[in-house]
Design an enzyme around this catalytic site. Structure first.
Site, mmCIF file in Angstrom:
data_model
loop_
_atom_site.group_PDB
_atom_site.id
_atom_site.type_symbol
_atom_site.label_atom_id
_atom_site.label_comp_id
_atom_site.label_asym_id
_atom_site.label_seq_id
_atom_site.Cartn_x
_atom_site.Cartn_y
_atom_site.Cartn_z
ATOM 1 N N ARG A 135 0.842 -1.187 0.000
ATOM 2 C CA ARG A 135 0.000 0.000 0.000
ATOM 3 C C ARG A 135 0.883 1.246 0.000
ATOM 4 N NH1 ARG A 135 -1.993 -3.619 3.893
ATOM 5 N NH2 ARG A 135 -4.101 -4.417 3.467
ATOM 6 N N LYS A 167 -1.805 -2.783 8.003
ATOM 7 C CA LYS A 167 -3.004 -2.334 8.715
ATOM 8 C C LYS A 167 -3.147 -3.072 10.041
ATOM 9 C CE LYS A 167 -6.173 -0.708 5.118
ATOM 10 N NZ LYS A 167 -7.499 -0.936 4.483
ATOM 11 N N HIS A 214 -3.072 2.223 -5.751
ATOM 12 C CA HIS A 214 -3.881 1.025 -5.556
ATOM 13 C C HIS A 214 -4.016 0.227 -6.852
ATOM 14 C CE1 HIS A 214 -5.639 -0.584 -1.965
ATOM 15 N NE2 HIS A 214 -6.690 -1.028 -2.622
ATOM 16 N N ARG A 268 -1.127 -1.970 -6.977
ATOM 17 C CA ARG A 268 -1.345 -3.093 -6.050
ATOM 18 C C ARG A 268 -2.252 -4.142 -6.709
ATOM 19 N NH1 ARG A 268 -1.383 -4.556 -0.533
ATOM 20 N NH2 ARG A 268 -3.398 -5.138 0.354
ATOM 21 N N HIS A 290 -3.779 -9.316 3.264
ATOM 22 C CA HIS A 290 -5.220 -9.399 3.473
ATOM 23 C C HIS A 290 -5.510 -10.320 4.656
ATOM 24 C CE1 HIS A 290 -6.333 -8.247 -0.942
ATOM 25 N NE2 HIS A 290 -6.133 -7.200 -0.176
ATOM 26 N N TYR A 322 -9.617 -10.908 -7.129
ATOM 27 C CA TYR A 322 -8.676 -10.972 -8.246
ATOM 28 C C TYR A 322 -8.875 -12.213 -9.102
ATOM 29 C CZ TYR A 322 -6.525 -7.236 -5.634
ATOM 30 O OH TYR A 322 -6.327 -6.060 -4.971
#
Length: 304
Positions: free
Chosen positions: A149, A173, A246, A249, A272, A281
């Protein structure tokens, strides 16, 4: 305790215990305050503690009438669900009316990606002989090569890089760490930048920072700064397509899956928490598979 004090307590909890980012915390606070203004303004209740079972549904209808996008409604309801769960846990309320509320279904949107030929045009347009050009080239390559990110790129410190193993420790995150990998040429380019271009940029400031990517003034590069750099690369290349961190990414994840990587590995590299987030994806790669099939199969091209 009044409403504002309850909200402040929750926000402090998100910061101190959940370690949410500043932007996420501000979004939570904004969403909760909007609901408070709605409930009190429409005279449904005198306090956010006194809402009733139908009030979440009324609020969703209100958001829909205001033409809020489905994704925005989901975000706001998610924030309120977390807030009221916190109130329930701390015995400020007896029931969380947001726990079972049904939000409108969002249409599935495939992530936008950049084509390989478009990416090569951008790489070839950058003058790597200049300090900023070399830095910009490396930023573009690192985002595409690792799928990190933009906030993770801006927070990366020199100590996070292990050149002996071609690995970078990423603080993601929710304070969750993960390892991303570098191929040999990227590792060499990053080492060259830290040794030469970064030193030159750092000399323009009195600040002492261990952050890897610096701006032209020698201070820490921001996420907004990265977006400005990407826009400048597009403009200088004479292109008109849109490019965001993004998108790079997304392109990273799609490239790996298109070339045989398994979903679990891509999930780990992206950071994730849930596999379902990564599965978006697979829809992109399925569309590519369909396109390849109808172009390649001799019977598929036959006219009726």
């Amino acid at each position: 305790m009044n409403d504002d004090e309850l909200i402040s307590e929750f926000i402090e909890y998100l910061d101190a215990e959940k370690n949410y980012s500043k932007n996420t915390i501000e979004a939570y606070q904004r969403d909760i305050n909007e609901f408070k203004d709605f409930i009190i303004g429409e005279k449904f209740a005198k306090s956010i503690l006194n809402i009733r079972i139908n009030h979440p549904k009324y609020y969703i209808s209100h958001l829909s009438d205001n033409n809020d996008e489905v994704s925005t409604i989901h975000r706001k309801i998610s924030a309120l669900r977390s807030f009221y769960q916190y109130l329930l846990k701390n015995e400020y309320i007896a029931v969380n009316y947001f726990s079972e509320v049904v939000t409108p279904k969002a249409p599935k949107r495939l992530p936008k990606i950049i084509k390989n030929e478009e990416l090569e045009l951008l790489f070839n347009s950058i003058d790597r002989e200049t300090t900023l050009g070399y830095r910009n080239y490396l930023i573009l390559e690192l985002l595409f090569a690792t799928g990190i990110r933009v906030s993770e790129l801006c927070n990366m410190e020199i100590k996070n890089i292990d050149f002996s193993a071609n690995e970078i420790m990423i603080h993601g995150k929710g304070s969750k760490d993960r390892i991303v990998l570098m191929y040999d040429t990227l590792a060499l380019e990053l080492k060259h930048y830290i040794t030469y271009q970064r030193v030159e940029l750092l000399s323009k400031s009195d600040e002492d920072t261990r952050i890897v990517f610096l701006n032209r003034n020698g201070t820490n590069l921001t996420t907004r700064g990265v977006r400005v750099i990407l826009n400048a690369i597009i403009k200088n290349a004479g292109e008109t397509f849109k490019l965001s961190p993004h998108m790079l990414r997304h392109s990273f994840a799609t490239a790996l899956l298109n070339n045989g990587a398994d979903l679990r590995s891509v999930q780990e590299l992206l950071g994730h928490e849930n596999l379902s987030t990564t599965q978006i994806y697979t829809h992109v790669t399925y569309e590519k598979m369909k396109e390849t099939y109808f172009l390649a199969h001799p019977r598929a091209k036959k006219k009726m």
